[in-house]
Design a protein around this motif. Structure first.
Motif, PDB file in Angstrom:
ATOM      1  N   CYS A  98      -3.685  -6.501   8.092  1.00 34.18           N
ATOM      2  CA  CYS A  98      -2.515  -6.517   7.196  1.00 34.18           C
ATOM      3  C   CYS A  98      -2.281  -5.227   6.438  1.00 34.18           C
ATOM      4  CB  CYS A  98      -2.672  -7.654   6.186  1.00 34.18           C
ATOM      5  SG  CYS A  98      -2.629  -9.286   6.939  1.00 34.18           S
ATOM      6  N   MET A  99      -3.245  -4.308   6.444  1.00 38.17           N
ATOM      7  CA  MET A  99      -3.050  -3.105   5.624  1.00 38.17           C
ATOM      8  C   MET A  99      -3.511  -1.857   6.361  1.00 38.17           C
ATOM      9  SD  MET A  99      -6.074  -3.734   2.852  1.00 38.17           S
ATOM     10  CE  MET A  99      -7.622  -4.460   3.393  1.00 38.17           C
ATOM     11  N   SER A 105      -9.670   4.500  -4.898  1.00 38.27           N
ATOM     12  CA  SER A 105     -10.361   4.958  -6.106  1.00 38.27           C
ATOM     13  C   SER A 105     -10.436   3.913  -7.212  1.00 38.27           C
ATOM     14  CB  SER A 105      -9.687   6.221  -6.648  1.00 38.27           C
ATOM     15  OG  SER A 105      -8.337   5.963  -7.000  1.00 38.27           O
ATOM     16  N   CYS A 106      -9.641   2.858  -7.130  1.00 39.83           N
ATOM     17  CA  CYS A 106      -9.648   1.855  -8.192  1.00 39.83           C
ATOM     18  C   CYS A 106     -10.897   0.983  -8.093  1.00 39.83           C
ATOM     19  CB  CYS A 106      -8.399   0.981  -8.118  1.00 39.83           C
ATOM     20  SG  CYS A 106      -8.324  -0.093  -6.664  1.00 39.83           S
ATOM     21  N   GLY A 107     -11.062   0.088  -9.055  1.00 38.85           N
ATOM     22  CA  GLY A 107     -12.214  -0.795  -9.059  1.00 38.85           C
ATOM     23  C   GLY A 107     -12.272  -1.676  -7.829  1.00 38.85           C
ATOM     24  N   CYS A 117      -6.061  -3.920  -4.001  1.00 39.29           N
ATOM     25  CA  CYS A 117      -5.688  -2.653  -4.634  1.00 39.29           C
ATOM     26  C   CYS A 117      -4.203  -2.698  -5.014  1.00 39.29           C
ATOM     27  CB  CYS A 117      -5.940  -1.505  -3.669  1.00 39.29           C
ATOM     28  SG  CYS A 117      -5.287   0.089  -4.218  1.00 39.29           S
ATOM     29  N   PRO A 118      -3.859  -2.298  -6.238  1.00 41.48           N
ATOM     30  CA  PRO A 118      -2.434  -2.302  -6.633  1.00 41.48           C
ATOM     31  C   PRO A 118      -1.570  -1.398  -5.758  1.00 41.48           C
ATOM     32  CG  PRO A 118      -3.869  -2.033  -8.553  1.00 41.48           C
ATOM     33  CD  PRO A 118      -4.745  -1.878  -7.346  1.00 41.48           C
ATOM     34  N   LYS A 119      -2.214  -0.426  -5.081  1.00 39.16           N
ATOM     35  CA  LYS A 119      -1.475   0.503  -4.234  1.00 39.16           C
ATOM     36  C   LYS A 119      -1.754   0.259  -2.755  1.00 39.16           C
ATOM     37  CE  LYS A 119      -1.269   4.085  -7.800  1.00 39.16           C
ATOM     38  NZ  LYS A 119      -1.585   5.499  -8.156  1.00 39.16           N
ATOM     39  N   MET A 120      -2.162  -0.947  -2.430  1.00 34.35           N
ATOM     40  CA  MET A 120      -2.416  -1.311  -1.038  1.00 34.35           C
ATOM     41  C   MET A 120      -1.138  -1.128  -0.221  1.00 34.35           C
ATOM     42  SD  MET A 120      -2.077  -4.068   1.337  1.00 34.35           S
ATOM     43  CE  MET A 120      -2.114  -5.678   0.542  1.00 34.35           C
ATOM     44  N   ILE A 121      -1.280  -0.550   0.971  1.00 30.45           N
ATOM     45  CA  ILE A 121      -0.131  -0.263   1.828  1.00 30.45           C
ATOM     46  C   ILE A 121      -0.139  -1.241   2.996  1.00 30.45           C
ATOM     47  CG2 ILE A 121       1.024   1.448   3.281  1.00 30.45           C
ATOM     48  CD1 ILE A 121      -0.460   3.611   1.621  1.00 30.45           C
ATOM     49  N   LYS A 127       5.422   1.466   2.383  1.00 32.98           N
ATOM     50  CA  LYS A 127       5.638   2.907   2.344  1.00 32.98           C
ATOM     51  C   LYS A 127       4.287   3.608   2.358  1.00 32.98           C
ATOM     52  CE  LYS A 127      10.169   3.152   2.051  1.00 32.98           C
ATOM     53  NZ  LYS A 127      10.983   3.810   3.098  1.00 32.98           N
ATOM     54  N   TYR A 128       4.144   4.558   3.284  1.00 38.91           N
ATOM     55  CA  TYR A 128       2.882   5.276   3.393  1.00 38.91           C
ATOM     56  C   TYR A 128       2.795   6.364   2.319  1.00 38.91           C
ATOM     57  CZ  TYR A 128      -1.444   6.226   5.803  1.00 38.91           C
ATOM     58  OH  TYR A 128      -2.778   6.346   6.093  1.00 38.91           O
ATOM     59  N   HIS A 129       1.654   7.028   2.244  1.00 38.51           N
ATOM     60  CA  HIS A 129       1.444   8.038   1.201  1.00 38.51           C
ATOM     61  C   HIS A 129       2.512   9.130   1.217  1.00 38.51           C
ATOM     62  CE1 HIS A 129      -2.405   6.219   0.306  1.00 38.51           C
ATOM     63  NE2 HIS A 129      -2.846   6.427   1.528  1.00 38.51           N
ATOM     64  N   ASP A 130       3.030   9.438   2.394  1.00 39.37           N
ATOM     65  CA  ASP A 130       4.049  10.498   2.492  1.00 39.37           C
ATOM     66  C   ASP A 130       5.463   9.969   2.284  1.00 39.37           C
ATOM     67  OD1 ASP A 130       4.463   9.074   4.808  1.00 39.37           O
ATOM     68  OD2 ASP A 130       4.042  10.735   6.178  1.00 39.37           O
TER      69      ASP A 130
END
Length: 735
Positions: A98-99, A105-107, A117-121, A127-130
């Motif tokens: 799924c990701m 870096s988060c807990g 992770c709040p920033k799970m993609i 949306k990817y990092h770019d």
């Protein structure tokens, strides 16, 4: 975007996508990024169809944007690896779930829980990092960071193992996290679809005794003979459900359709856990009373982290676990979606991407308290010891003087003169029969204290002159697992101090009375430095909040814990949590209580629950919440305040079930639990802790003849914070 999906990246790709919320899939040309230093590129051979794909295609959750290529159970063979890739090589069988990204870096990421992770993609529709869009597995090739790639053991067939990357980990993770993986445990699986059938297989491999729960009697043979479940329940068969009440340690609920939770909670043993992994579109009704009375909880779980996903796949290979599948060509995908919406699949569609994707155009049970007929003898004649109190005679709830009797002091009994008795909100419900369980005449009171006047010949813990008290319970079976574990409060045969039936079938009468006789096991010693009047409410309000703080692990110094409501329970919860070193946030609908919370009780922060800006700013900041409110109120804003893995614990009992939003439970592996008082050992521990830290309730002492007025005021929350009746000085046997 300025660039089309076909132009975003250098590597040309092909798949099937939906262009709008009709959800219709059709061929699309797009692009993937080139293989980076830590990337793995693989040729997609198979992709499972998940019910989430259907929701996303039709934008049923309101988060989709188009074009959208679904698919997050993707397997294939590695064709290229980046220069820094260490775990994979060309030719390996691999998969993506799924990701495809997280902050790392988060807990949560540090604890191998990238899925929270709040920033799970997301693998698709994210949306990817770019800043470019992620596209899923209904496509010919996949490029992903090696951290988010899973090795598929050679012994696992790729087609039937693809669904494990979503369905498998979705059920494996909660079985492990919630402790349902112990051999011999009794675990229910609700629903026998794509998730449910895999849950049965994993649970069986763990040595668990599995009960399948379904609305369809036709699935019994399938569950027992094909999947090997140990038993089967038709959830609409009242006799079957009644016979199975209190038999399950836990339940994995895989159903995404709206369905009642009360019958499922009834199947759980006390301390049992109902875990939601299906996500109904609308909030479900949450019956709080069975949570409280059995310290049961409703939790959620969402897939698993990458380490656990690899562990799950390896476990599946060892135990030869795969999904039961129907392999289809890509051009059957729209028909498959229609069938999936009607649950017409056994059990998972898997698209044969490798052979069929070509770059060419193609088209419950309510709680019933059974009560016996009133005894022939009057309350005054039942026992030898004459007593006097105030009782309600009917559901008007009006209290008036009442003569009755107590038993003589038995060998293990303690008799004491009652000096003070707190008024609990439960008393108000009981005298008015709000819960439909009351019998009359009813003498309320289950937080009362006094001085011992007589002890039985076998009493070991108390002597005449000791300060003692009695709380909510005066008896239990003393032989069940709960009793053996000092959890008499969850004993199925627990005897309530007021309005219950004792072992000899006589009625129990509470503390709005002059004397009390109780088995020493259910009597609590009140330390000499604890004032009796302000200490009395601890025997209900105190243990009601102390127990969940301890049991749910919210007692660790530095934790962030919310307390909802600043009444009789809430103000004591703040005091106990502070004494444990917890940072306390009071959550209230009333801005007027801020000064009281911060300056008088010493809470660290205050939130007005109706202030959107305050609540928005506090999203995801709390490790846990103790919810003391008995009035109807929404749960979603409270759940949103929790960090991932956070716990919302209900100790107030609203009369109507609140709506339970399941999606935020699943996405944050959050849980909603209940708690009801505590066992006798823990109650004594709580009182001793209170004495050590000088914790008492804030009280208003009243005479007995003020009690009806006090009840009226209590119904309007007009008390700061607990009424306590001065029994010793104001209750006189004359009327």
């Amino acid at each position: 975007m300025a660039k089309s999906p076909e132009q975003e990246h250098p590597k040309k790709a092909f798949g099937w996508a939906a262009r709008d919320s009709s959800g219709v899939l059709s061929p699309i040309k797009f692009s993937r990024r080139t293989t980076g230093d830590k990337d793995v590129t693989f040729k997609v051979l198979y992709c499972g169809i998940c019910h989430s794909d259907l929701h996303m295609l039709k934008n049923e959750w309101g988060t989709s944007f188009y074009p959208l290529i679904p698919g997050h159970e993707v397997v294939g063979v590695v064709t290229e690896v980046g220069s820094k890739v260490q775990k994979f090589k060309v030719g390996d069988n691999v998969g993506v779930g799924c990701m495809v990204g997280a902050c790392r870096s988060c807990g949560d990421c540090s604890n191998n829980l990238e899925n929270y992770c709040p920033k799970m993609i997301l693998t698709y529709g994210g949306k990817y990092h770019d800043g470019t869009t992620t596209y899923g597995g209904y496509s010919d090739i996949m490029v992903a960071d090696e951290h988010f790639v899973v090795r598929i053991p050679d012994s696992l067939p790729l087609d039937a193992s693809a669904p494990l990357l979503c369905a498998g980990i979705t059920v494996y993770s909660p079985l492990k996290y919630y402790g349902f993986d112990k051999p011999g445990m009794q675990v229910g699986v609700v629903g026998l679809g794509g998730l449910g059938h895999v849950a049965v297989k994993f649970a069986k491999a763990m040595g668990v005794k599995v009960t399948v729960i379904s609305t369809s009697p036709k699935k019994e043979k399938e569950a027992l003979e094909h999947l090997g479940a140990h038993s089967f329940l038709v959830s609409t068969d009242q006799d079957q459900m009644q016979a199975a009440m209190g038999t399950l340690d836990g339940i994995i609920d895989t159903v995404s359709a709206n369905h009642p939770l009360l019958p499922l909670l009834g199947l759980l043993k006390s301390h049992g856990k109902l875990v939601m992994v299906g996500a109904p579109e609308k909030p479900l009704e949450l019956p709080v009373f069975p949570l409280l009375m059995g310290r049961k909880l409703v939790g959620g779980s969402c897939i698993g982290g990458m380490k656990e996903t690899q562990e799950m796949v390896d476990f599946a290979a060892k135990h030869k676990i795969t999904a039961d599948i129907e392999v289809i060509p890509i051009d059957y995908a729209n028909a498959a979606m229609e069938r999936l919406s009607k649950a017409d699949v056994r059990y998972r569609f898997v698209i044969d991407i490798g052979n069929t994707l070509k770059p060419k155009a193609s088209r419950w049970l309510a709680f019933n308290v059974r009560q016996k007929i009133e005894m022939a003898k009057s309350p005054e004649q039942e026992h030898p010891k004459k007593a006097f109190g105030w009782a309600a005679r009917d559901s008007s709830g009006v209290l008036s003087p009442f003569k009755f009797s107590r038993r003589t002091t038995g060998d293990k009994d303690v008799t004491f003169r009652v000096l003070y008795c707190g008024i609990c909100h439960t008393d108000l419900h009981m005298i008015k029969n709000d819960w439909g369980t009351s019998t009359y005449p009813l003498i309320p009171g289950h937080e009362f204290v006094g001085v011992v006047t007589e002890v039985g010949s076998k009493v070991q813990k108390f002597k005449v002159g000791d300060n003692v008290g009695v709380g909510y319970a005066v008896g239990a079976c003393n032989s069940c697992d709960d009793c053996s574990n000092n959890l008499e409060n969850y004993c199925p045969k627990m005897i309530a101090t007021s309005g219950g039936k004792y072992h000899d079938e006589t009625t129990t009468y509470g503390g709005y009375s002059d004397i009390m006789v109780a088995d020493e096991h259910f009597v609590v010693r009140i330390p000499d430095n604890l004032p009796l009047d302000a200490g009395a409410p601890l025997l209900c309000a105190g243990i009601t909040v102390y127990s969940p703080l301890k049991y749910y692990g919210l007692d660790k110094p530095g934790m962030q814990v919310g307390v909802v409501g600043l009444g009789g329970l809430g103000h004591v919860a703040v005091k106990f949590a502070k004494a444990m070193g917890v940072r306390v946030t009071v959550i209230s609908t009333s801005p007027k209580k801020e000064k009281e919370a911060l300056e008088h009780l010493g809470a660290h922060s205050f939130l007005v629950s109706t202030d959107q800006d305050q609540m928005q700013a506090a999203l995801g900041t709390l490790d846990g919440i103790i919810d003391t409110v008995s009035a109807e109120h929404p749960l979603l804003p409270l759940i949103s305040l929790l960090k991932s893995h956070g716990k919302l614990v209900m100790v107030g009992a609203p009369e109507k079930p609140p709506e339970l939003p399941v999606f935020p439970l699943i996405m944050g592996r959050k849980m909603v639990g209940g708690s009801c008082i505590g066992g006798m050992k823990e109650t004594q521990e709580m009182v001793d802790f209170a004495a050590k830290h000088k914790i008492t309730a804030d009280i208003e002492v009243i005479p007995i003849d003020y009690v009806n007025t006090a009840m009226e005021r209590l119904s309007k929350a007009d008390v700061r914070y607990r009424f306590v009746i001065d029994i010793g000085n104001t209750l006189k046997s004359s009327f």
